[in-house]
Design a protein around this motif. Structure first.
Motif, PDB file in Angstrom:
ATOM      1  N   ALA A  19       0.761  -1.100  -0.059  1.00  0.00           N
ATOM      2  CA  ALA A  19      -0.097   0.025  -0.122  1.00  0.00           C
ATOM      3  C   ALA A  19       0.860   1.356   0.146  1.00  0.00           C
ATOM      4  O   ALA A  19       0.631   2.419  -0.620  1.00  0.00           O
ATOM      5  CB  ALA A  19      -0.872   0.022   1.199  1.00  0.00           C
ATOM      6  N   ILE A  20       1.941   1.206   0.630  1.00  0.00           N
ATOM      7  CA  ILE A  20       2.916   2.280   0.845  1.00  0.00           C
ATOM      8  C   ILE A  20       3.533   2.533  -0.480  1.00  0.00           C
ATOM      9  O   ILE A  20       3.712   3.606  -0.975  1.00  0.00           O
ATOM     10  CB  ILE A  20       3.821   2.269   2.017  1.00  0.00           C
ATOM     11  N   LEU A  21       3.798   1.395  -0.818  1.00  0.00           N
ATOM     12  CA  LEU A  21       4.458   1.670  -2.524  1.00  0.00           C
ATOM     13  C   LEU A  21       3.495   2.151  -3.325  1.00  0.00           C
ATOM     14  O   LEU A  21       4.096   2.960  -4.320  1.00  0.00           O
ATOM     15  CB  LEU A  21       4.969   0.181  -2.921  1.00  0.00           C
ATOM     16  N   ARG A  22       2.449   1.809  -3.249  1.00  0.00           N
ATOM     17  CA  ARG A  22       1.356   2.532  -4.265  1.00  0.00           C
ATOM     18  C   ARG A  22       1.176   3.884  -4.001  1.00  0.00           C
ATOM     19  O   ARG A  22       1.157   4.822  -4.962  1.00  0.00           O
ATOM     20  CB  ARG A  22      -0.041   1.772  -4.063  1.00  0.00           C
ATOM     21  N   PHE A  23       1.344   4.489  -2.852  1.00  0.00           N
ATOM     22  CA  PHE A  23       1.527   6.141  -2.477  1.00  0.00           C
ATOM     23  C   PHE A  23       2.660   6.606  -2.909  1.00  0.00           C
ATOM     24  O   PHE A  23       2.715   7.363  -3.851  1.00  0.00           O
ATOM     25  CB  PHE A  23       1.513   6.033  -0.849  1.00  0.00           C
ATOM     26  N   LYS A  42      -3.132  -3.345  -9.158  1.00  0.00           N
ATOM     27  CA  LYS A  42      -4.056  -4.399  -9.608  1.00  0.00           C
ATOM     28  C   LYS A  42      -4.366  -4.888  -8.055  1.00  0.00           C
ATOM     29  O   LYS A  42      -5.480  -4.980  -7.644  1.00  0.00           O
ATOM     30  CB  LYS A  42      -3.880  -5.196 -10.331  1.00  0.00           C
ATOM     31  N   PHE A  43      -3.355  -5.113  -7.121  1.00  0.00           N
ATOM     32  CA  PHE A  43      -3.273  -5.649  -6.053  1.00  0.00           C
ATOM     33  C   PHE A  43      -4.012  -4.973  -4.770  1.00  0.00           C
ATOM     34  O   PHE A  43      -4.891  -5.658  -3.999  1.00  0.00           O
ATOM     35  CB  PHE A  43      -1.796  -6.187  -5.327  1.00  0.00           C
ATOM     36  N   THR A  44      -3.853  -3.516  -4.985  1.00  0.00           N
ATOM     37  CA  THR A  44      -4.444  -2.834  -3.829  1.00  0.00           C
ATOM     38  C   THR A  44      -5.810  -2.024  -4.377  1.00  0.00           C
ATOM     39  O   THR A  44      -6.575  -1.274  -3.586  1.00  0.00           O
ATOM     40  CB  THR A  44      -3.320  -1.677  -3.668  1.00  0.00           C
ATOM     41  N   GLN A  45      -6.188  -2.224  -5.598  1.00  0.00           N
ATOM     42  CA  GLN A  45      -7.351  -1.386  -6.252  1.00  0.00           C
ATOM     43  C   GLN A  45      -8.560  -1.857  -5.372  1.00  0.00           C
ATOM     44  O   GLN A  45      -9.371  -0.778  -4.798  1.00  0.00           O
ATOM     45  CB  GLN A  45      -7.558  -1.656  -7.520  1.00  0.00           C
ATOM     46  N   ALA A  46      -8.897  -3.021  -5.000  1.00  0.00           N
ATOM     47  CA  ALA A  46     -10.134  -3.289  -4.323  1.00  0.00           C
ATOM     48  C   ALA A  46     -10.012  -2.642  -2.840  1.00  0.00           C
ATOM     49  O   ALA A  46     -11.133  -1.941  -2.678  1.00  0.00           O
ATOM     50  CB  ALA A  46     -10.152  -4.611  -4.264  1.00  0.00           C
ATOM     51  N   VAL A  48      -8.368  -0.083  -1.835  1.00  0.00           N
ATOM     52  CA  VAL A  48      -8.255   1.283  -1.836  1.00  0.00           C
ATOM     53  C   VAL A  48      -9.450   2.159  -2.505  1.00  0.00           C
ATOM     54  O   VAL A  48      -9.850   3.246  -1.738  1.00  0.00           O
ATOM     55  CB  VAL A  48      -6.844   1.903  -2.817  1.00  0.00           C
ATOM     56  N   ALA A  49     -10.188   1.543  -3.137  1.00  0.00           N
ATOM     57  CA  ALA A  49     -11.354   2.025  -3.846  1.00  0.00           C
ATOM     58  C   ALA A  49     -12.433   2.632  -3.171  1.00  0.00           C
ATOM     59  O   ALA A  49     -12.509   4.010  -3.104  1.00  0.00           O
ATOM     60  CB  ALA A  49     -12.042   1.227  -4.886  1.00  0.00           C
ATOM     61  N   PRO A  50     -12.932   1.902  -1.911  1.00  0.00           N
ATOM     62  CA  PRO A  50     -13.823   2.684  -0.998  1.00  0.00           C
ATOM     63  C   PRO A  50     -13.242   3.860  -0.113  1.00  0.00           C
ATOM     64  O   PRO A  50     -13.629   4.644   0.141  1.00  0.00           O
ATOM     65  CB  PRO A  50     -14.239   1.407  -0.230  1.00  0.00           C
ATOM     66  N   ILE A  51     -11.630   3.569  -0.022  1.00  0.00           N
ATOM     67  CA  ILE A  51     -11.083   4.624   0.992  1.00  0.00           C
ATOM     68  C   ILE A  51     -11.133   5.880   0.029  1.00  0.00           C
ATOM     69  O   ILE A  51     -11.097   7.185   0.606  1.00  0.00           O
ATOM     70  CB  ILE A  51      -9.858   4.337   1.182  1.00  0.00           C
ATOM     71  N   GLN A  52     -10.792   5.907  -1.229  1.00  0.00           N
ATOM     72  CA  GLN A  52     -10.518   6.894  -2.141  1.00  0.00           C
ATOM     73  C   GLN A  52     -11.848   7.945  -2.337  1.00  0.00           C
ATOM     74  O   GLN A  52     -11.810   8.974  -2.372  1.00  0.00           O
ATOM     75  CB  GLN A  52     -10.333   6.536  -3.662  1.00  0.00           C
ATOM     76  N   LYS A  53     -13.062   7.129  -2.086  1.00  0.00           N
ATOM     77  CA  LYS A  53     -14.303   7.899  -1.929  1.00  0.00           C
ATOM     78  C   LYS A  53     -14.334   8.619  -0.778  1.00  0.00           C
ATOM     79  O   LYS A  53     -15.206   9.869  -0.914  1.00  0.00           O
ATOM     80  CB  LYS A  53     -15.576   6.902  -2.165  1.00  0.00           C
ATOM     81  N   VAL A  54     -13.753   8.359   0.211  1.00  0.00           N
ATOM     82  CA  VAL A  54     -13.799   9.105   1.477  1.00  0.00           C
ATOM     83  C   VAL A  54     -12.736  10.378   1.590  1.00  0.00           C
ATOM     84  O   VAL A  54     -12.786  11.539   2.056  1.00  0.00           O
ATOM     85  CB  VAL A  54     -13.792   8.226   2.712  1.00  0.00           C
ATOM     86  N   VAL A  55     -11.402   9.765   1.121  1.00  0.00           N
ATOM     87  CA  VAL A  55     -10.454  10.597   1.468  1.00  0.00           C
ATOM     88  C   VAL A  55      -9.968  11.536   0.257  1.00  0.00           C
ATOM     89  O   VAL A  55      -9.719  10.623  -0.861  1.00  0.00           O
ATOM     90  CB  VAL A  55      -8.840   9.576   1.737  1.00  0.00           C
ATOM     91  N   PRO A  56     -10.148  12.739   0.057  1.00  0.00           N
ATOM     92  CA  PRO A  56      -9.898  13.506  -1.069  1.00  0.00           C
ATOM     93  C   PRO A  56      -8.435  13.608  -1.346  1.00  0.00           C
ATOM     94  O   PRO A  56      -7.663  13.438  -0.405  1.00  0.00           O
ATOM     95  CB  PRO A  56     -10.382  14.895  -0.616  1.00  0.00           C
ATOM     96  N   LYS A  57      -8.058  13.702  -2.780  1.00  0.00           N
ATOM     97  CA  LYS A  57      -6.779  13.948  -3.065  1.00  0.00           C
ATOM     98  C   LYS A  57      -6.216  15.447  -2.936  1.00  0.00           C
ATOM     99  O   LYS A  57      -7.268  16.237  -3.101  1.00  0.00           O
ATOM    100  CB  LYS A  57      -6.871  13.942  -4.686  1.00  0.00           C
ATOM    101  N   ILE A  58      -5.123  15.417  -2.412  1.00  0.00           N
ATOM    102  CA  ILE A  58      -4.585  16.903  -2.376  1.00  0.00           C
ATOM    103  C   ILE A  58      -3.735  17.235  -3.246  1.00  0.00           C
ATOM    104  O   ILE A  58      -2.468  16.790  -3.238  1.00  0.00           O
ATOM    105  CB  ILE A  58      -4.115  17.149  -0.727  1.00  0.00           C
ATOM    106  N   PRO A  65      -3.817   5.127  -0.180  1.00  0.00           N
ATOM    107  CA  PRO A  65      -3.009   4.122   0.093  1.00  0.00           C
ATOM    108  C   PRO A  65      -2.543   4.052   1.577  1.00  0.00           C
ATOM    109  O   PRO A  65      -2.071   3.278   2.076  1.00  0.00           O
ATOM    110  CB  PRO A  65      -2.117   4.058  -1.083  1.00  0.00           C
ATOM    111  N   LEU A  66      -1.875   5.370   1.921  1.00  0.00           N
ATOM    112  CA  LEU A  66      -1.519   5.399   3.151  1.00  0.00           C
ATOM    113  C   LEU A  66      -2.737   5.267   4.401  1.00  0.00           C
ATOM    114  O   LEU A  66      -2.314   4.677   5.377  1.00  0.00           O
ATOM    115  CB  LEU A  66      -0.962   6.880   3.322  1.00  0.00           C
ATOM    116  N   VAL A  67      -3.934   5.605   3.861  1.00  0.00           N
ATOM    117  CA  VAL A  67      -4.564   5.203   5.100  1.00  0.00           C
ATOM    118  C   VAL A  67      -5.089   3.816   5.158  1.00  0.00           C
ATOM    119  O   VAL A  67      -5.138   3.264   6.179  1.00  0.00           O
ATOM    120  CB  VAL A  67      -6.108   6.152   4.513  1.00  0.00           C
ATOM    121  N   LEU A  68      -4.889   3.170   4.063  1.00  0.00           N
ATOM    122  CA  LEU A  68      -5.041   1.693   3.885  1.00  0.00           C
ATOM    123  C   LEU A  68      -3.745   1.004   4.653  1.00  0.00           C
ATOM    124  O   LEU A  68      -4.104   0.177   5.353  1.00  0.00           O
ATOM    125  CB  LEU A  68      -5.190   1.083   2.320  1.00  0.00           C
TER     126      LEU A  68
END
Length: 178
Positions: A19-23, A42-46, A48-58, A65-68
C-alpha cells in the motif's frame, strides 16, 4: 517470538508495504505501464477504492493508500494484542503505534530506494529492467528537490547523502516500539 505472531506481523507488514509503495509510485508519478506499477495497482485497487471515496486527493497526492496502510497496521496490532492475553486493548495507543509504523515504513522505503538508486547509477545506469526504472522514478523527485537547494559539487551529486541525513533525523525522533 511465537510463530503465529511472526506470521501475522509479516503478512500485515507485506500488505502495508504494498500500500505504501502504491502511494510512492503515485506521488512520484512513476510509469503506470511498468509491470511492477501495474501489479501494485491491481493488488491494491479493491481495498483502496472505497477509501478513495472518503479521502480526497490533495493536488497530485492520493493519501488513500497511506490510509489503507494505517488500517492494515492497526488491524495487525489489534489482532496481535488480542491474541496476547496479558496486554489490555487501548485502541488510541494502537492507532498511534500504527501511525508511527506507517511513517517509519515510508521513510525506510525511501531510504532503501535511495540506496538502490545510487547502486543502480553506478552499476547499471539506463537499465531497461522494470525494477531499476521504478527505483529511479521513486527517488528522482527527491533528488531533484535537494538539487534545487544543493547543486552538484564538481560533478558529485550530494542529494542522496542529504536524503539519508533527513530520513535518519526524522526516524530518530519517532518512538521505537516495534
Amino acid at each position: 517470538m511465537d510463530p503465529i505472531f511472526l506470521i501475522i506481523r509479516t503478512i500485515g507488514e507485506i500488505f502495508a508495504f504494498i500500500a505504501i509503495l502504491r502511494f510512492l509510485l503515485q506521488a512520484a508519478q512513476a510509469d503506470f505501464y511498468n509491470p511492477i506499477s501495474q501489479a501494485v495497482v491491481k493488488f491494491t485497487q479493491a481495498p483502496v477504492a472505497p477509501i478513495q471515496k472518503v479521502v480526497p486527493k490533495i493536488g497530485r497526492f492520493d493519501f488513500s493508500p497511506l490510509v489503507l496502510a494505517f488500517l492494515i497496521k492497526l488491524i495487525t496490532l489489534v489482532i496481535l494484542v488480542t491474541l496476547s492475553s496479558n496486554i489490555g486493548l487501548d485502541v488510541l495507543a494502537l492507532a498511534m503505534l500504527a501511525l508511527v509504523g506507517v511513517i517509519d515504513s515510508l521513510l525506510s522505503m525511501i531510504f532503501w530506494a535511495t540506496i538502490g538508486s545510487v547502486i543502480i547509477s553506478w552499476v547499471a545506469p539506463g537499465s531497461p529492467h522494470p525494477a531499476p526504472q521504478i527505483l529511479l522514478q521513486i527517488t528522482e523527485p527527491l533528488f531533484a528537490l535537494v538539487r534545487r537547494v544543493l547543486p552538484s559539487i564538481g560533478g558529485l551529486d550530494l542529494s542522496p547523502i542529504v536524503i539519508f541525513l533527513v530520513i535518519q533525523i526524522i526516524q530518530s525522533q519517532l518512538p521505537r516500539v516495534m
